[in-house]
Design a protein around this motif. Structure first.
Motif, PDB file in Angstrom:
ATOM      1  N   THR B 181       0.823  -1.220   0.000  1.00  0.00           N
ATOM      2  CA  THR B 181       0.000   0.000   0.000  1.00  0.00           C
ATOM      3  C   THR B 181       0.855   1.267   0.000  1.00  0.00           C
ATOM      4  OG1 THR B 181      -0.198   0.062   2.422  1.00  0.00           O
ATOM      5  CG2 THR B 181      -1.882  -1.176   1.220  1.00  0.00           C
ATOM      6  N   LEU B 185      -0.096   4.269  -2.338  1.00  0.00           N
ATOM      7  CA  LEU B 185      -0.436   5.603  -1.826  1.00  0.00           C
ATOM      8  C   LEU B 185       0.396   6.680  -2.518  1.00  0.00           C
ATOM      9  CD1 LEU B 185      -0.799   4.734   1.953  1.00  0.00           C
ATOM     10  CD2 LEU B 185      -2.598   5.730   0.511  1.00  0.00           C
ATOM     11  N   ARG B 188      -1.102   7.468  -5.755  1.00  0.00           N
ATOM     12  CA  ARG B 188      -2.278   8.328  -5.606  1.00  0.00           C
ATOM     13  C   ARG B 188      -1.852   9.787  -5.373  1.00  0.00           C
ATOM     14  NH1 ARG B 188      -7.713   8.230  -5.201  1.00  0.00           N
ATOM     15  NH2 ARG B 188      -8.384  10.274  -4.500  1.00  0.00           N
ATOM     16  N   ARG B 189      -0.870   9.936  -4.473  1.00  0.00           N
ATOM     17  CA  ARG B 189      -0.392  11.296  -4.199  1.00  0.00           C
ATOM     18  C   ARG B 189       0.160  11.955  -5.468  1.00  0.00           C
ATOM     19  NH1 ARG B 189       1.634   8.809   0.510  1.00  0.00           N
ATOM     20  NH2 ARG B 189       3.712   8.689  -0.422  1.00  0.00           N
ATOM     21  N   HIS B 246      -7.667  -0.377   1.356  1.00  0.00           N
ATOM     22  CA  HIS B 246      -7.052   0.764   2.027  1.00  0.00           C
ATOM     23  C   HIS B 246      -7.910   2.009   1.820  1.00  0.00           C
ATOM     24  CE1 HIS B 246      -4.151   3.680   3.407  1.00  0.00           C
ATOM     25  NE2 HIS B 246      -3.383   2.682   3.836  1.00  0.00           N
ATOM     26  N   PRO B 247      -8.289   2.669   2.905  1.00  0.00           N
ATOM     27  CA  PRO B 247      -9.243   3.774   2.773  1.00  0.00           C
ATOM     28  C   PRO B 247      -8.693   4.958   1.989  1.00  0.00           C
ATOM     29  CG  PRO B 247      -8.366   3.620   5.014  1.00  0.00           C
ATOM     30  CD  PRO B 247      -7.906   2.391   4.300  1.00  0.00           C
ATOM     31  N   ASP B 248      -7.356   5.097   1.916  1.00  0.00           N
ATOM     32  CA  ASP B 248      -6.809   6.284   1.265  1.00  0.00           C
ATOM     33  C   ASP B 248      -6.353   6.052  -0.175  1.00  0.00           C
ATOM     34  OD1 ASP B 248      -7.239   7.684   3.618  1.00  0.00           O
ATOM     35  OD2 ASP B 248      -5.288   7.035   4.445  1.00  0.00           O
ATOM     36  N   ILE B 249      -6.359   4.826  -0.627  1.00  0.00           N
ATOM     37  CA  ILE B 249      -5.877   4.575  -1.996  1.00  0.00           C
ATOM     38  C   ILE B 249      -6.984   4.908  -3.001  1.00  0.00           C
ATOM     39  CG2 ILE B 249      -5.013   2.833  -3.602  1.00  0.00           C
ATOM     40  CD1 ILE B 249      -3.572   1.510  -1.223  1.00  0.00           C
ATOM     41  N   ARG B 250      -8.129   4.288  -2.859  1.00  0.00           N
ATOM     42  CA  ARG B 250      -9.316   4.607  -3.672  1.00  0.00           C
ATOM     43  C   ARG B 250      -9.006   4.801  -5.166  1.00  0.00           C
ATOM     44  NH1 ARG B 250      -9.496   8.296   0.336  1.00  0.00           N
ATOM     45  NH2 ARG B 250      -9.561  10.052  -1.109  1.00  0.00           N
TER      46      ARG B 250
END
Lengths: 441, 462
Positions: B181, B185, B188-189, B246-250
């Motif tokens: 992850t 992440l 994503r960023r 993972h809640p922040d990857i989306r």
């Protein structure tokens, strides 16, 4: 009928007598060995008279260790390749395979066994050798499955071994009595040569032991004597006309066939007398030699035959016709066989009785008697103190093979009355250890 | 009929089956053939500054008679001139405007990234996949998995790409990392539109035991390669799940790893993959496997009542929990259906030697018996049993209670000392150690000796 034309060349003979269990190649062995489940307390091992660790050698083949597989097999049974090919695996290891209960084809254990052993025979790899010399020696009478197996094991245990064989080739009925489509002469002799090279026993061919004098000599020169003499000629039926030309015993017929292949002539219409496995072989062989008609005549009903079902199927498959509930009364003919006079029978409460007035003559030009082999009681009577049971079988200790004459040990057909190669090989290994225990005292 | 088409982060495709960036997508010829055969998309063999490859490139793991349950390669990215690849992409897109053609890219400098993204865009690519996964050769040059293992570097490169990309950008992740992850992440960023995973796993696929060198052998030597094929699916599924949950990857996920039939694909999708990519199976069996994959997926969707792919993506995720949230009151026990048993006794020996001594053999039958009080419900016997549905695991608790490790911890009801009374195995019966002796020893003897051992005295070996 005549599904097979008369073979006139070795090539045609090989086609008519194609191997029932041809050798596997590496790919087939890999595929087949992959199917083995590696059962716990495997039923195939229990079904094998020689107790070969079958799942172990199959696993060894699967992992590319054919040499180790061959070692596993030979450690339990010196007739490894021979048994893979000639054993009635359908009623032994393969018959016990758990796949049968799932209606899945059982593992082809026999062919895998031959695959592994053939690899080392071809390579000549040294797997075994004689043990540290004990200074003692053993005479082995008969170079059949029992005699050769005993010789191997005794050499491994450190004994000097001389094998005395009446015939010109080793392996006994494996080369003289088994149907040619089960094993070729070349491969059985190759296995015998391999074993002899490994263990270094001496074999004296064309050296029958027949007399008291010869036995005395062995008794004086050797510390123990192993009897692997098997059985004798086909039993006489005591029928009128049995001496007519073209009336022969199955054992003699097959021995000729194994040695002379297509040069052996068979009648155009052959009657085979008997219902055992040898009768099935003789009938099959007659058919494959080009006989137009082969009749298997048995005095009881079809389902009472001693032969294995698959052996009868094999005979039927090459066109052999069964004639049941008939007993031979006379071999008819003028010099040459021209037919068999039968009388019809019926079985009541397990007893066969003839039906009066039901005689008839079935014409034929050859009769093969597959009605059992005689015991070698005359020869055995030359051994002092040696006792036989009511059926002429040598009496010996079940675990050591020691006879009632302590210097003599026995295994194989002469002891068990007539069984498979695998039985003789297994018994002889055990008996060799019995001899070792006796001579180590 | 269900609708197999997808819109993956803006990339449209007639079905979710894409060829992964690899040898099967090395040329326009192959990609056109694949589309003709029924594939929905293709991720082009990674383009960059063309490489030079070695000869002897692939190695396989065989299991018994099954070939290539695992596969590895030491091949690098495309060794063809960029211009040829771009021209062929253009040709494929003209012929197949509705299929997905994704340009896989791997270069180094910001300028190179800008150039290659623009050129691929101009050639008509529907999207990009940034290869941050290759674990052999390219990583030694600071690319591939070397990037995937450095989230900051990964993020920077994604940012460079996003500066010029007008089509969706997928970041392909390497599994050669402890927490998948983290690079996800970072992607994503950096602004990526999607992620794809897994790339191959660093591996030595086997050793030539005669010549003492790893496969594939190049002039007597070898190097680590990238592992893939059916054997890697479990690893891929877990990583896909980790990213999907993972809640922040989306981000949409393109699932890769061990997919060779519709069932594998459905598993990836149920754990969150919106498209799937296939390589090894196509290399093994050819493009024709797509027919089985699409028909199987269709059949599954019909039977389950799914009308669109979206409806099944992530469907299993709510049921994947941390261990501490599993119900400890749930209990299953093995049940042998004697009428199906063939007597191989693999369950017996597996439980004896590999589990909890909860199966016994009885005289007179080859059918083993479950010792219910010893059975912990581990499944092992049912897994080794060669007969379908012969050993079933059946629920034996009432189904009325629910207690988790988390719950027990919160209630202060967990073992805390070495010899705690609350130890799970404390009251489970195990045989005395010495009771093991003699159970297997006779099997080490050859032939009849193993049977007769104990009956007769066997003289010592010479």
């Amino acid at each position: 009928m005549a599904e097979y034309s008369i073979p006139t060349t070795e090539q045609e003979f090989q086609l008519n007598f194609a191997q029932l269990k041809p050798h596997m190649n590496r790919t087939e062995a890999l595929y087949e060995s992959s199917r083995c489940l590696f059962c716990f307390d495997a039923p195939c091992i229990k079904a094998c008279p020689s107790g070969i660790d079958i799942p172990q050698f199959i696993r060894q083949i699967n992992s590319g260790n054919e040499t180790g597989a061959a070692r596993t097999i030979y450690e339990a049974n010196y007739f490894g390749n021979a048994c893979g090919k000639v054993c009635p695996t359908e009623v032994l290891c393969e018959g016990a395979c758990v796949y049968n209960l799932q209606d899945v084809k059982p593992i082809e254990i026999g062919r895998l066994q031959s695959y592994a052993t053939t690899q080392v025979i071809k390579s000549g790899k040294q797997l075994f050798g004689p043990g540290a010399a004990t200074g003692k020696s053993v005479a082995v009478i008969g170079a059949g499955p029992a005699g050769i197996s005993a010789a191997c094991e005794l050499r491994a245990l450190g004994y000097e071994v001389d094998v005395f064989e009446a015939k010109a080739q080793p392996s006994g009925l494996t080369v003289y009595g088994v149907a040619p489509y089960k094993i070729t002469n070349e491969e059985i002799l190759a296995e015998m040569a391999y074993l002899q090279a490994q263990f270094g026993y001496r074999v004296h061919f064309n050296s029958p032991i027949n007399s008291r004098e010869e036995l005395s000599k062995l008794e004086n020169e050797y510390d123990a004597i192993f009897l692997g003499i098997g059985l004798g000629k086909t039993s006489e039926l005591g029928l009128p006309g049995e001496d007519k030309i073209n009336c022969t015993g199955a054992v003699e017929f097959i021995a000729e066939l194994r040695q002379h292949h297509h040069e052996v002539a068979v009648g155009r219409k052959v009657i085979v007398l008997g219902g055992g496995n040898t009768a099935m072989d003789a009938a099959s062989e007659s058919s494959r030699l080009g006989a137009e008609q082969v009749i298997l005549a048995y005095r009881r009903a079809k389902d009472e035959m001693g032969a294995y079902g698959f052996e009868y199927d094999l005979a039927k498959g090459v066109g052999v016709k069964g004639l049941f509930n008939v007993a031979p009364v006379e071999i008819v003919g003028n010099g040459y066989v021209s037919g068999v006079k039968f009388i019809r029978t019926e079985t009541k409460d397990g007893k066969v009785s003839e039906i009066a007035g039901s005689e008839f003559v079935e014409p034929c030009d050859m009769v093969i008697k597959a009605t059992g082999q005689a015991k070698q009681t005359n020869f055995l009577s030359l051994i002092p103190g040696l006792k036989l049971d009511g059926k002429g079988r040598i009496i010996a200790n079940a675990h050591t093979g020691q006879t009632t004459n302590p210097k003599y040990f026995a295994s194989g057909d002469a002891w068990n009355g007539g069984a498979e190669v695998v039985n003789a090989a297994a018994e002889a290994k055990l008996t060799a250890r019995g001899i070792h225990a006796y001579l180590s005292k | 009929m269900p609708d197999l088409s997808i819109n993956f982060a803006g990339i449209k495709s007639p079905n979710p089956f894409w060829l992964a960036s690899a040898p099967p997508t090395n040329s326009g010829y192959q990609v056109m053939k694949a589309f003709d055969a029924g594939w929905g998309g293709a991720v082009w063999k990674t383009m960059g500054v063309p490489v030079v490859n070695v000869s002897s490139r692939y190695g396989g793991v065989n299991y018994r008679d099954k070939r290539l349950v695992g596969f590895n390669n030491i091949e690098l990215i495309s060794d063809r001139p960029l211009a040829d690849n771009l021209r062929e992409i253009e040709e494929v897109k003209k012929r197949f405007p509705n299929h997905a053609v994704i340009a896989s890219l791997m270069v180094q400098s910001r300028q190179e990234w800008h150039d290659i993204v623009r050129q691929s865009q101009d050639a008509g690519a529907d999207g990009f996949e940034l290869n941050f996964g290759c674990p052999h050769g390219m990583c030694e040059r600071g690319m591939g998995s070397a990037v995937g293992q450095e989230p900051k570097v990964l993020q920077t490169i994604v940012e460079w790409v996003m500066e010029v990309a007008q089509k969706p950008v997928i970041v392909k992740l390497t599994p050669n990392i402890s927490d998948i992850t983290e690079p996800a992440l970072a992607a994503r960023r950096g602004g990526a539109d999607a992620i794809s995973l897994i790339n191959t796993i660093q591996s030595i696929v086997g050793v030539d035991i005669d010549n003492f060198a790893p496969y594939p052998v190049v002039d007597g030597k070898g190097t680590n390669g990238g592992y893939c094929g059916p054997a890697v699916k479990p690893i891929a599924l877990n990583m896909v799940k980790n990213c999907a949950q993972h809640p922040d990857i989306r981000l949409p996920i393109s699932g890769i790893g061990g997919i060779e039939n519709w069932r594998d694909a459905v598993e990836h999708m149920l754990l969150g993959a919106g498209s799937v990519q296939v390589c090894t199976a196509a290399m093994h069996f050819g493009f024709g496997i797509i027919r089985e994959m699409t028909s199987g997926l269709e059949q599954y969707m019909v039977e389950k009542g799914f009308e669109t792919i979206d409806q099944l993506v992530g469907k299993a995720l709510p049921n994947v929990l941390p261990w501490e949230d599993l119900n400890m009151k749930y209990k299953v026990t093995a049940n042998i259906h004697a009428e199906k048993c063939i007597g191989c006794q693999l369950c017996y020996t597996a439980c004896e030697d590999g589990a909890h001594q909860a199966i016994r053999l009885n005289a007179g039958t080859r059918v083993p018996e479950i010792i219910e009080e010893n059975c912990v419900g581990c499944n092992l016997c049912s897994l080794v049993c060669p007969v379908e549905q012969c050993i079933t695991m059946e629920r034996t608790d009432a189904g009325t209670q629910h207690l988790t490790w988390k719950g027990r911890t919160e209630a202060g009801d967990v073992p805390v000392e070495f010899n705690d009374e609350k130890a799970g195995g404390r009251h489970h019966w195990v045989p005395e150690p010495a009771a093991a002796l003699g159970k297997e020893r006779h099997k080490t003897l050859p032939g009849k000796a193993r049977v007769l051992n104990g009956e007769t005295e066997m003289p010592a070996e010479a």
